[in-house]
Scaffold this active site. Structure first.
Site, PDB file in Angstrom:
ATOM      1  N   TRP A   1       0.836  -1.216   0.000  1.00  0.00           N
ATOM      2  CA  TRP A   1       0.000   0.000   0.000  1.00  0.00           C
ATOM      3  C   TRP A   1       0.859   1.250   0.000  1.00  0.00           C
ATOM      4  CZ3 TRP A   1      -4.021  -1.794  -1.879  1.00  0.00           C
ATOM      5  CH2 TRP A   1      -4.564  -3.002  -1.457  1.00  0.00           C
ATOM      6  N   ASP A   2       1.945   1.216   0.752  1.00  0.00           N
ATOM      7  CA  ASP A   2       2.889   2.336   0.697  1.00  0.00           C
ATOM      8  C   ASP A   2       3.398   2.545  -0.728  1.00  0.00           C
ATOM      9  OD1 ASP A   2       3.004   3.200   3.341  1.00  0.00           O
ATOM     10  OD2 ASP A   2       4.616   1.834   3.887  1.00  0.00           O
TER      11      ASP A   2
END
Lengths: 404, 404
Positions: free
Chosen positions: B157-158
């Site tokens: 997600w980062d």
């Protein structure tokens, strides 16, 4: 839809996840994205999840807000129409092979400003997919407690490649606006995967240490982070990344004295070092397990929230779909109808929120060939007679024959 | 480094993964990216993996090719210098809080064209990290064979948020070039995660079916894909996404007749449907297990390659780091020296390859404060006297004091 990219048109000939998400992000920011689809749909048009009548919920979400021109790409005339649409538009997003009828060199003939962004498998053109490049870089052998490899469910490499493709498209257009010349940006999944491993320090790490990182299960490498079980048998992930979070966590769990004893015994100061908190996890984890095991998940959550400590219980996707904060009250979602499947549900808009602009409603995906007539007459100036012939001979497809 | 973004300057005040990767991608495409760092480093400056002298291999790879201005951001004068640098540059990338001294509204005072891209945790400003939003959307309960949740190791997600942030930055700049006005794009990890679940059809799926997808271990949902064990005890992932790959796979494994018998018995045609091949996997997998179990991994790989079938054995990251195709002969990598850690190893350039342009060599990350003097005198026109005072009073940091 935010109108950040109004005025930009992109031709997209693509399937699976990476290339379609690049087009999706552009469409959600207001670009006109025109998919060129094989008549009846490409290889991912029926990809699961599907409805009872075999409409793909996957496809209709990856292609929201785009237009669809349906062509028979198996025949020369269909391929030429696609080539002409690319040249007439100037921006092209694809995962078709680099050296076929959609090679950049061929498309750029007579169109030197063309920008092509191409998602590939391997850099040399060999086929690869998210699930195989993932194996090749080593993540499945680092995931879970072992010994067997665990593949991810989220197609992370596809998704990262898609967002990077959208970025590359705008970067290449920006250069053309300054210098006048186009170019192709090739984005191989394999390079995205191994390049990411390098960017995160993973390649340097294994070369420096000469060995692979041990498998850690749900423990986060290099800092204090893990899942813990509360008294009601539920699991909560807790991750600490600042000195203040650490100090607040010890207060929230009444662990100050116990941790001070560990610090004395080991001769370390855990207050400011992620690395030391990871290194001494053998001493820390039992203390946290005991303290957390005395609280219910609800009690734990309240204590952690009060201290600004980052945590999350584990939820299923169905639970997430009914969660107000995530979906039902989230302004990113809107209950969208008009889907090709006929099923109505909350659909996502752009990940980005622009406080200065109005967020429009997510648009549905097109029917296969829904915009064939408009685009071919508008953009290529085909006459009504030519278009009729192309439709009659099956070179151009129109919607309405989806469920024969 | 490719010079796609020459002439673009960006101020970056960021830590962890998402926001730094956005700056990294810009720097790898030729933008000037100026990090504003806390003197001595921010919260991720010593993040693991680290060397024996505690230099972060993680930090030095996420910040390649950037400049570093070191300021004491705990004091008003340091904060004002950062604000002035943002206004003097016009583009700002950050994961600092939305409502603090780096709020867009405050920065945009006297600078209406400012573009801010801000990575956040939750959309409301609450803290969240990759590993907690991941739990909140449901992926750990879908990963592995169960029953316990399995967290991913890759901060997916980062990474996705970072690439999307780079895209958003160029989109907002493009709008400013057309309309003259700036804006802020906020990118919450939580929206990236739940929005992606929706884009992939996952939210529609669970709402349509009313239930969560079952856990499938290493079986890929909705198509024919899984890991199989060869006669030498090794595992190979095989994924089929086209009719031709399926037909070639049956030929490569001499399974044509056996599969035809399954099709007869079940009354289905598996030649063209991913979904049916997934649905009938209970009948298919034993046949493939037996056929693959008779071959060594090397024999299997040769047969699959000949048929253009996508496959990959499982490798560790150390094996990948020594692999010619992935790293040692891959033009994306170059043996880069000059790293802050003093350790030399192959470093990655941009994921994208531009055949029409020359790929430069990856640059090292800066030392903390390496460009303080250049940037503050050049961009803010500080006099030598003013700069000397700021250094003396500890508002501005210079390198050389890294390992006190």
């Amino acid at each position: 839809m935010y109108r950040l990219l109004s005025g930009l048109s992109v031709i997209e000939a693509s399937s699976f996840v990476a290339s379609p998400t690049a087009g999706l992000y552009c469409a959600q920011f207001g670009a006109e994205v025109i998919r060129i689809d094989q008549i009846g749909g490409g290889p991912d048009f029926r990809r699961w999840p599907v409805t009872a009548r075999n409409d793909s919920l996957y496809w209709e979400n990856l292609n929201r807000g785009k237009k669809s021109v349906a062509l028979d790409l198996g025949r020369p005339e269909g391929r030429e129409l696609l080539q002409e649409l690319v040249r007439a538009t100037g921006q092209f997003l694809t995962n078709f092979p680099a050296d076929g009828f959609l090679s950049h060199a061929r498309l750029a003939e007579g169109c030197p400003g063309l920008v092509t962004v191409r998602v590939m498998g391997w850099a040399d053109g060999s086929p690869a997919l998210d699930y195989t490049v993932n194996n090749a870089v080593g993540y499945p052998l680092m995931t879970g407690a072992g010994p067997d490899p665990v593949n991810h469910v989220l197609p992370a490499w596809d998704l990262l490649s898609g967002a990077y493709a959208a970025f590359s498209l705008l970067a290449a257009i920006r250069r053309r606006e300054e210098l006048g010349c186009g170019c192709e940006v090739r984005i191989p999944l394999s390079d995205v995967a191994i390049g990411t491993a390098a960017n995160l320090g993973g390649i340097a790490e294994v070369l420096y240490s000469g060995q692979d990182r041990p498998r850690l299960g749900n423990t986060v490498y290099g800092l204090f982070g893990r899942d813990f079980v509360t008294s009601d048998g539920l699991r909560t992930m807790i991750v600490v990344v600042t000195p203040r979070q650490w100090s607040n966590l010890l207060s929230a769990l009444d662990l100050g004295a116990a941790i001070a004893a560990v610090e004395d015994e080991r001769g370390v100061n855990l207050a400011t070092s992620d690395g030391l908190r990871f290194e001494h996890r053998d001493a820390l984890f039992p203390l946290f397990e005991a303290a957390i095991g005395k609280r219910t998940q609800e009690e734990l959550a309240a204590a952690l929230d009060a201290g600004g400590i980052v945590h999350s219980g584990y939820r299923t996707m169905l639970e997430a779909a009914h969660d107000p904060r995530m979906v039902t009250d989230n302004p990113m979602f809107a209950a969208a109808g008009g889907n090709p499947s006929g099923f109505s549900y909350p659909a996502a808009g752009s990940f980005g929120t622009v406080p200065q602009m109005e967020r429009g409603v997510p648009c549905p995906a097109p029917l296969n060939g829904q915009h064939s007539e408009d685009v071919l007459t508008g953009r290529l100036r085909l006459s009504a007679g030519t278009l009729a012939r192309l439709i009659d001979t099956g070179i151009v497809g129109l919607p309405g024959k989806q469920h024969q």
